[in-house]
Structure formats: C-alpha cells, structure tokens
Write a protein that holds these residues in place. Structure first.
Motif, PDB file in Angstrom:
ATOM      1  N   HIS A 115       0.831  -1.198   0.000  1.00  0.00           N
ATOM      2  CA  HIS A 115       0.000   0.000   0.000  1.00  0.00           C
ATOM      3  C   HIS A 115       0.869   1.253   0.000  1.00  0.00           C
ATOM      4  CE1 HIS A 115      -3.684  -2.244   0.797  1.00  0.00           C
ATOM      5  NE2 HIS A 115      -3.041  -2.909   1.725  1.00  0.00           N
ATOM      6  N   ILE A 116       0.212   2.362  -0.302  1.00  0.00           N
ATOM      7  CA  ILE A 116       0.842   3.664  -0.200  1.00  0.00           C
ATOM      8  C   ILE A 116       1.096   3.970   1.279  1.00  0.00           C
ATOM      9  CG2 ILE A 116       0.471   6.132  -0.533  1.00  0.00           C
ATOM     10  CD1 ILE A 116      -1.197   5.376  -3.031  1.00  0.00           C
ATOM     11  N   TYR A 118       4.535   3.742  -6.288  1.00  0.00           N
ATOM     12  CA  TYR A 118       3.246   4.034  -6.908  1.00  0.00           C
ATOM     13  C   TYR A 118       3.248   5.469  -7.417  1.00  0.00           C
ATOM     14  CZ  TYR A 118       2.380  -0.034  -4.040  1.00  0.00           C
ATOM     15  OH  TYR A 118       2.480  -1.275  -3.446  1.00  0.00           O
ATOM     16  N   GLU A 168      -2.365   1.583  -6.981  1.00  0.00           N
ATOM     17  CA  GLU A 168      -1.854   0.462  -6.192  1.00  0.00           C
ATOM     18  C   GLU A 168      -1.857  -0.840  -6.985  1.00  0.00           C
ATOM     19  OE1 GLU A 168      -2.407   1.885  -1.602  1.00  0.00           O
ATOM     20  OE2 GLU A 168      -4.117   0.837  -2.493  1.00  0.00           O
TER      21      GLU A 168
END
Length: 251
Positions: free
Chosen positions: A5-6, A125, A206
């Motif tokens: 994930h970010i 990302y 993502e």
C-alpha cells in the motif's frame, strides 16, 4: 493481488481538487504514515491531518530543488495543473508559457527526480492527472490540450522504458473529462463529489495500472472512436458542444 500500500506519499497539487480528495482518503488510512503536500495555494483552514506536511511552491517559478527532500516516499501523485476555456486568440503569452511550465514541464521534471524509485525493484506508486483533452483535438482548450498531449506521450514512452528495464512499476495516466467537485475552470471544491473518483485513482495506482479514463465505457470510448474516424468532424462537434454547454461565450 498486490497487498502493498501507499505508506509515504508526495502529492503535488494537494490543496484543492482531486489532489485534496486523495490526501483526505489517504489521511484516514492507518497504513499511510506521511503525506507531503506541495501546492501554490495553502491548505484549506478546515483540513486537519497530523500526518500531513505542507510546502508552498509555485511550479511556474520553481527550480525543483524542493523535491530533492522527499527521499522517503513510496508514492508520487501529481495533480497540479490548470486550464482556461478560451479561443487561442484570446489567451496571453504568459498563459501559454505558464501552461507548459506547470502542466507539462513540472511533472516531467518531478518524475525525473524520483526515477530511481520508479525503476527499482521496490514498489513505487505513481499517478499523474492528464486529461482526455490530451487524446484528441479540443477547441477552446488548444493550449491546455497541447500540454496534456505532451504529458500523455511522455508517460506512455517512459512506461515502455520501465517495462523493458525490468521494473514492475508504472506511471498511471489519469485522463478524465470534466471532474465535478473541483475548482478547475472556476468550479468549487466539494469532497462529496470528488472522493469517489479519488478512491478509484488510488486503487488503480496500487494495482500499477498505466491508464485510467473515468467514464470510458459510458462516454469516452465513443468519443475517441469518432475522433479516430474523422478528427476534423469531431473537432467541429467539440467546438459546438462547448458553446452549447454555456461554459464559453461565442465571440
């Protein structure tokens, strides 16, 4: 399914519009640790985010040294940009220059600053707001469309270089039409309208997708087909559509 994930993100243009909506969503995520926001305009007074750090910068005047200071990020979102619905004869020389500096040159230079992260084996990302105007002729948006067309080709070209270099990372080209709930073209910010699209953009980032055209099936598939079949006719249609919409005045 990608479970990463970010976690630490830089949002360039995060004080309003879709960038602001993305910042709001990420600020609610437990796994997101830090949100850096760079914008010419200050954050809204009612925005509360302990994870956020704001930097004021005018991309038309920037030497881009500011962007050397975000080495800890694993995500980059560029939403800064502007456009003016007007005939080409009615825009100024300054508008032309600033449009290319902010809409085209700035994103390319910022991506270059973080290119080592993009081409590395680690997940990174990246998403950039482009525009459907970068895919086809857009009367009353001649300069804006040209800046976005340059950005579109840049993203497509670099994504091939990333693929051929063995990287799994990609730059997401987000190319909508008009976006409700943003201040673009003198509109007003409304998170209730912009949050759904912001969530979709984050999901595509993502997944490391390379292109997202909102409302593609509903609208833009047919528009792009008409354009490729006869770009002159579609250009005339676009001209008339904008006049009828009331967004511009017929001089």
């Amino acid at each position: 399914m990608n479970t990463n994930h970010i976690k630490r993100v830089l949002i360039v243009g995060g004080s309003s519009g879709i960038g602001y909506a993305i910042a709001n969503i990420l600020s609610q995520r437990e796994e997101c640790e830090k949100i850096y926001i760079v914008d010419k305009n200050p954050l809204p007074m009612d925005f509360r985010c302990d994870k956020c750090e704001f930097f004021q910068e005018n991309l038309a005047l920037s030497d881009f040294s500011l962007f050397d200071g975000f080495k800890d990020i694993n995500a980059l979102v560029i939403t800064a940009g502007f456009g003016q619905l007007a005939l080409f004869e009615d825009v100024s020389q300054q508008y032309i220059s600033d449009s290319f500096l902010v809409n085209s040159v700035a994103p390319v230079r910022i991506v270059h600053k973080f290119y080592d992260k993009l081409k590395s084996d680690a997940d990174f990302y990246c998403g950039i707001m482009v525009s459907i105007a970068g895919f086809l002729s857009s009367p009353f948006f001649a300069v804006y469309g040209a800046t976005k067309a340059a950005l579109k080709i840049f993203i497509e070209s670099v994504n091939v270089e990333l693929e051929k270099g063995g990287s799994q990372n990609r730059i997401l080209n987000v190319s909508p039409g008009s976006i409700p709930g943003t201040s673009f073209n003198n509109g007003k910010n409304d998170l209730s309208l912009s949050l759904p699209l912001a969530g979709e953009i984050i999901a595509h980032m993502e997944r490391k997708d390379d292109l997202f055209i909102p409302q593609y099936d509903e609208i833009f598939h047919q528009v792009l087909e008409r354009y490729h079949d006869d770009f002159r006719s579609e250009g005339r249609h676009s001209y008339d559509y904008k006049l009828k919409s009331g967004r511009v005045k017929n001089n």
